[in-house]
Design a protein around this motif. Structure first.
Motif, PDB file in Angstrom:
ATOM      1  N   LEU A   1       0.825  -1.201   0.000  1.00 26.02           N
ATOM      2  CA  LEU A   1       0.000   0.000   0.000  1.00 26.02           C
ATOM      3  C   LEU A   1       0.867   1.262   0.000  1.00 26.02           C
ATOM      4  CD1 LEU A   1      -0.142   1.523   3.062  1.00 26.02           C
ATOM      5  CD2 LEU A   1      -1.207  -0.669   3.601  1.00 26.02           C
ATOM      6  N   ARG A   2       0.234   2.362  -0.403  1.00 25.30           N
ATOM      7  CA  ARG A   2       0.891   3.667  -0.393  1.00 25.30           C
ATOM      8  C   ARG A   2      -0.071   4.699   0.169  1.00 25.30           C
ATOM      9  NH1 ARG A   2       1.415   4.250  -5.476  1.00 25.30           N
ATOM     10  NH2 ARG A   2      -0.097   5.872  -5.981  1.00 25.30           N
ATOM     11  N   LEU A   3       0.427   5.536   1.061  1.00 29.25           N
ATOM     12  CA  LEU A   3      -0.313   6.695   1.547  1.00 29.25           C
ATOM     13  C   LEU A   3       0.346   7.958   1.021  1.00 29.25           C
ATOM     14  CD1 LEU A   3      -1.188   6.055   5.318  1.00 29.25           C
ATOM     15  CD2 LEU A   3      -2.566   5.584   3.286  1.00 29.25           C
ATOM     16  N   GLU A   4      -0.469   8.912   0.587  1.00 29.43           N
ATOM     17  CA  GLU A   4       0.028  10.204   0.133  1.00 29.43           C
ATOM     18  C   GLU A   4      -0.691  11.309   0.893  1.00 29.43           C
ATOM     19  OE1 GLU A   4       0.941  10.108  -4.426  1.00 29.43           O
ATOM     20  OE2 GLU A   4      -0.787   8.807  -4.060  1.00 29.43           O
ATOM     21  N   THR A   5       0.093  12.309   1.310  1.00 27.39           N
ATOM     22  CA  THR A   5      -0.479  13.392   2.117  1.00 27.39           C
ATOM     23  C   THR A   5      -0.196  14.774   1.550  1.00 27.39           C
ATOM     24  OG1 THR A   5       1.515  13.302   3.499  1.00 27.39           O
ATOM     25  CG2 THR A   5      -0.435  12.099   4.290  1.00 27.39           C
ATOM     26  N   ALA A   6       0.635  14.907   0.527  1.00 32.29           N
ATOM     27  CA  ALA A   6       0.961  16.202  -0.074  1.00 32.29           C
ATOM     28  C   ALA A   6       1.516  15.967  -1.466  1.00 32.29           C
ATOM     29  CB  ALA A   6       1.968  16.960   0.796  1.00 32.29           C
ATOM     30  N   SER A   7       1.735  17.057  -2.197  1.00 29.24           N
ATOM     31  CA  SER A   7       2.253  16.938  -3.559  1.00 29.24           C
ATOM     32  C   SER A   7       3.769  16.862  -3.611  1.00 29.24           C
ATOM     33  CB  SER A   7       1.778  18.116  -4.417  1.00 29.24           C
ATOM     34  OG  SER A   7       2.227  19.347  -3.853  1.00 29.24           O
ATOM     35  N   THR A   8       4.439  17.157  -2.486  1.00 27.06           N
ATOM     36  CA  THR A   8       5.894  17.113  -2.438  1.00 27.06           C
ATOM     37  C   THR A   8       6.354  16.951  -0.998  1.00 27.06           C
ATOM     38  OG1 THR A   8       7.936  18.268  -3.081  1.00 27.06           O
ATOM     39  CG2 THR A   8       6.149  19.621  -2.197  1.00 27.06           C
ATOM     40  N   ASP A   9       7.594  16.477  -0.799  1.00 31.30           N
ATOM     41  CA  ASP A   9       8.183  16.492   0.540  1.00 31.30           C
ATOM     42  C   ASP A   9       8.360  17.941   0.985  1.00 31.30           C
ATOM     43  OD1 ASP A   9       8.315  13.762   0.423  1.00 31.30           O
ATOM     44  OD2 ASP A   9      10.493  13.658   0.130  1.00 31.30           O
ATOM     45  N   LEU A  10       8.254  18.176   2.295  1.00 27.04           N
ATOM     46  CA  LEU A  10       8.256  19.543   2.806  1.00 27.04           C
ATOM     47  C   LEU A  10       9.259  19.714   3.936  1.00 27.04           C
ATOM     48  CD1 LEU A  10       4.369  19.955   2.843  1.00 27.04           C
ATOM     49  CD2 LEU A  10       5.944  21.095   1.256  1.00 27.04           C
ATOM     50  N   HIS A  11       9.759  20.925   4.095  1.00 23.97           N
ATOM     51  CA  HIS A  11      10.722  21.294   5.125  1.00 23.97           C
ATOM     52  C   HIS A  11       9.983  21.375   6.464  1.00 23.97           C
ATOM     53  CE1 HIS A  11      13.601  23.597   7.431  1.00 23.97           C
ATOM     54  NE2 HIS A  11      14.465  23.654   6.406  1.00 23.97           N
ATOM     55  N   SER A  12      10.458  20.621   7.474  1.00 25.17           N
ATOM     56  CA  SER A  12       9.724  20.595   8.751  1.00 25.17           C
ATOM     57  C   SER A  12       9.816  21.910   9.508  1.00 25.17           C
ATOM     58  CB  SER A  12      10.237  19.450   9.636  1.00 25.17           C
ATOM     59  OG  SER A  12      11.572  19.691  10.057  1.00 25.17           O
ATOM     60  N   GLY A  13      10.860  22.712   9.219  1.00 26.01           N
ATOM     61  CA  GLY A  13      10.948  24.015   9.864  1.00 26.01           C
ATOM     62  C   GLY A  13       9.950  25.000   9.312  1.00 26.01           C
ATOM     63  N   MET A  14       9.680  24.911   8.007  1.00 28.21           N
ATOM     64  CA  MET A  14       8.757  25.846   7.371  1.00 28.21           C
ATOM     65  C   MET A  14       7.302  25.399   7.511  1.00 28.21           C
ATOM     66  SD  MET A  14      10.855  26.631   3.845  1.00 28.21           S
ATOM     67  CE  MET A  14       9.595  27.787   3.263  1.00 28.21           C
ATOM     68  N   TYR A  15       7.070  24.063   7.467  1.00 24.28           N
ATOM     69  CA  TYR A  15       5.698  23.580   7.392  1.00 24.28           C
ATOM     70  C   TYR A  15       5.292  22.680   8.560  1.00 24.28           C
ATOM     71  CZ  TYR A  15       6.042  25.294   2.611  1.00 24.28           C
ATOM     72  OH  TYR A  15       6.206  26.087   1.508  1.00 24.28           O
ATOM     73  N   GLY A  16       6.264  22.402   9.470  1.00 28.20           N
ATOM     74  CA  GLY A  16       5.927  21.557  10.603  1.00 28.20           C
ATOM     75  C   GLY A  16       4.831  22.167  11.460  1.00 28.20           C
ATOM     76  N   GLY A  17       3.844  21.352  11.789  1.00 21.55           N
ATOM     77  CA  GLY A  17       2.714  21.833  12.574  1.00 21.55           C
ATOM     78  C   GLY A  17       1.458  22.008  11.762  1.00 21.55           C
ATOM     79  N   VAL A  18       1.619  22.109  10.419  1.00 21.49           N
ATOM     80  CA  VAL A  18       0.431  22.219   9.570  1.00 21.49           C
ATOM     81  C   VAL A  18       0.429  21.178   8.446  1.00 21.49           C
ATOM     82  CG1 VAL A  18       0.107  24.675  10.042  1.00 21.49           C
ATOM     83  CG2 VAL A  18       1.526  23.970   8.089  1.00 21.49           C
ATOM     84  N   ALA A  19       1.623  20.772   7.987  1.00 24.93           N
ATOM     85  CA  ALA A  19       1.683  19.826   6.867  1.00 24.93           C
ATOM     86  C   ALA A  19       1.490  18.396   7.367  1.00 24.93           C
ATOM     87  CB  ALA A  19       3.024  19.942   6.156  1.00 24.93           C
ATOM     88  N   PRO A  20       0.572  17.634   6.772  1.00 17.97           N
ATOM     89  CA  PRO A  20       0.399  16.235   7.168  1.00 17.97           C
ATOM     90  C   PRO A  20       1.612  15.394   6.792  1.00 17.97           C
ATOM     91  CG  PRO A  20      -0.917  16.711   5.227  1.00 17.97           C
ATOM     92  CD  PRO A  20      -0.342  18.025   5.677  1.00 17.97           C
ATOM     93  N   ASN A  21       1.928  14.426   7.636  1.00 22.73           N
ATOM     94  CA  ASN A  21       3.111  13.584   7.496  1.00 22.73           C
ATOM     95  C   ASN A  21       2.668  12.174   7.104  1.00 22.73           C
ATOM     96  OD1 ASN A  21       5.250  11.713   8.242  1.00 22.73           O
ATOM     97  ND2 ASN A  21       6.236  13.427   9.283  1.00 22.73           N
ATOM     98  N   ALA A  22       3.105  11.711   5.922  1.00 24.75           N
ATOM     99  CA  ALA A  22       2.649  10.407   5.423  1.00 24.75           C
ATOM    100  C   ALA A  22       3.089   9.264   6.327  1.00 24.75           C
ATOM    101  CB  ALA A  22       3.153  10.184   4.004  1.00 24.75           C
TER     102      ALA A  22
END
Length: 462
Positions: free
Chosen positions: A205-226
């Motif tokens: 199986l595969r889970l997807e939560t965004a269109s790209t990997d994201l910087h945890s300093g810039m988006y941590g706290g709002v971006a979902p983590n696969a």
């Protein structure tokens, strides 16, 4: 076994061992496309070896995947039974390589064991069969039974090509029984015959939560983590007691009969020795309701085999992964079928998928249906006599927890009963680093199969 057979084996022991080493050197990994040439090279080696020991009409037959090596020796006459002898020449990947004491495709002999990937699954046990056939053909001038040999190259990969092949080649494969080398003994020095196989089903199986990997300093706290979503999804598969929580997972599962439990109690088994053997802190299970043997043999399982996503290299990369993957498989028991169980598992995953994630089932594999064999089958009795003659004691009968798809396929497509007669041991480390095959198993197995092939003409399958 006669003195002439003994002398033949003794005089050629070094050659036989050298041939096994040569066979094990070939990295015939069916699951990795970069080893396609090695698969072809191994098929060529097996075909040439069958011809060298006296098997006739050897061919490499197309399957839509890796070739099947097939040959036969049908000189015992129409009154003699015909056995279809099965093994496979493909092996598992060797990863993680750093856990091997010696390279997996540089066979090494130490302390009475030969270490290599494929040593016990299935090149060593299959080679036992071939050396027994060679000995009988060379010493006796032929066999007491007719033999067809089928050696496939996709057992570790898939079963659908073998299924189609057996359906399309029923006439070529016509036989009285199937004898499977891809099996094991109950314990070292304990002659034994397994009378059941669990089935198998798997998926990725595969889970997807965004269109790209994201910087945890810039988006941590709002971006979902696969990976976080995947961990939470996988945690729903069991309850706090260790019981599989997939709805309908245990439908049709029956407890062992009281007589069978009594026979289990007579087996040489100690849970603490098992724990020490596998190097575990403790044995897990379904809240203690079922004993270890029942959990290994008569209960279905759900196992997680791999999880990946994000960054797993050395050091730190503070990335919030956009996707995560997992591989799961189930072992099935009688009255369970692979596809319905897969359907229930997929339904569970879809129902419990975290809201922030999209779920994709990348593939499913309805690998094998559970199968049971009769202790009273004439071929089982021939194996029982052969083991007793070689080991000097009557064999035990036990259930097995593993799956061998060809047993169920041959039963369904050819209408024949399977016999599991292999010589691997539980401690041989099939699929694990430092896989091994005992030289004692090689010797006892060869002698047992000489006895077996000599006695099979007396079976009622004729």
């Amino acid at each position: 076994m006669s003195a002439a057979h003994e002398a033949y084996l003794a005089e050629r022991y070094d050659r036989h061992l050298g041939e096994l080493v040569e066979y094990l050197r070939i990295p015939s990994i069916s699951t990795l496309p970069q080893h396609a040439a090695d698969i072809g090279r191994c098929a060529d080696w097996v075909a040439a070896h069958l011809e060298s020991i006296g098997i006739r009409d050897v061919e490499q037959l197309e399957t839509g995947g890796n070739p099947i090596v097939f040959g036969e020796l049908l000189e015992a006459g129409p009154a003699a039974p015909t056995l279809l002898v099965y093994g496979h020449y493909d092996v598992q990947p060797a990863d993680p390589l750093e856990l091997w004491r010696t390279p997996p495709f540089e066979p090494t002999i130490r302390d009475g064991q030969i270490y290599a990937r494929g040593a016990t699954d299935n090149k060593g046990p299959l080679f036992v069969y071939l050396k027994a056939l060679e000995t009988l053909i060379a010493v006796d001038g032929g066999l007491a039974c007719n033999v067809k040999v089928l050696i496939e190259g996709e057992e570790e990969l898939r079963a659908d090509n073998l299924d189609t092949f057996m359906e399309n080649e029923r006439e070529r494969l016509r036989c009285d029984a199937l004898v499977i080398s891809d099996s094991a003994q109950y314990a070292k020095g304990v002659p034994s015959i397994p009378l059941s196989l669990r089935g198998m089903a798997a998926l990725q199986l595969r889970l997807e939560t965004a269109s790209t990997d994201l910087h945890s300093g810039m988006y941590g706290g709002v971006a979902p983590n696969a990976l976080d979503a995947l961990v939470r999804l996988l945690a729903t598969l069991r309850d706090e007691r260790g019981v599989v929580a997939v709805e309908g997972f245990y439908d049709g599962v029956e407890p062992p009969a009281a007589e069978e439990v009594r026979r289990w109690e007579e087996l040489p088994f100690d849970p603490e020795e098992l724990r020490e053997q596998i190097g575990a802190k403790l044995l897990i299970g379904e809240d203690g309701e079922h004993g270890p043997l029942e959990r290994m043999w008569k209960r279905p399982t759900l196992d997680l085999h791999g999880v990946w996503g994000g960054f797993s290299g050395e050091g730190i990369k503070t990335v919030i992964p956009r996707e995560a993957h997992a591989k799961l498989s189930c072992r099935l028991v009688p009255h369970q079928e692979p596809q319905p169980l897969l359907d229930r598992l997929v339904e569970h995953l879809e129902r419990h998928c975290p809201a922030e994630a999209s779920l994709t089932i990348e593939w499913t594999l309805p690998g094998a249906t559970p199968i049971e064999m009769s202790r009273d089958d004439p071929l089982v009795r021939a194996a029982e006599a052969a083991l007793a003659a070689t080991y000097g004691r009557p064999p035990l009968f036990f259930r097995s927890g593993w799956s061998v798809p060809v047993a169920e396929i041959a039963k369904r497509r050819l209408g024949v009963d399977p016999l599991l007669l292999g010589f691997g041991l539980p401690e041989d480390g099939a699929h694990a680093p430092n896989e091994q095959f005992a030289l004692e198993s090689f010797e006892l197995g060869t002698r047992t199969m000489i006895e077996f092939f000599s006695r099979c003409a007396d079976s009622a399958h004729a």
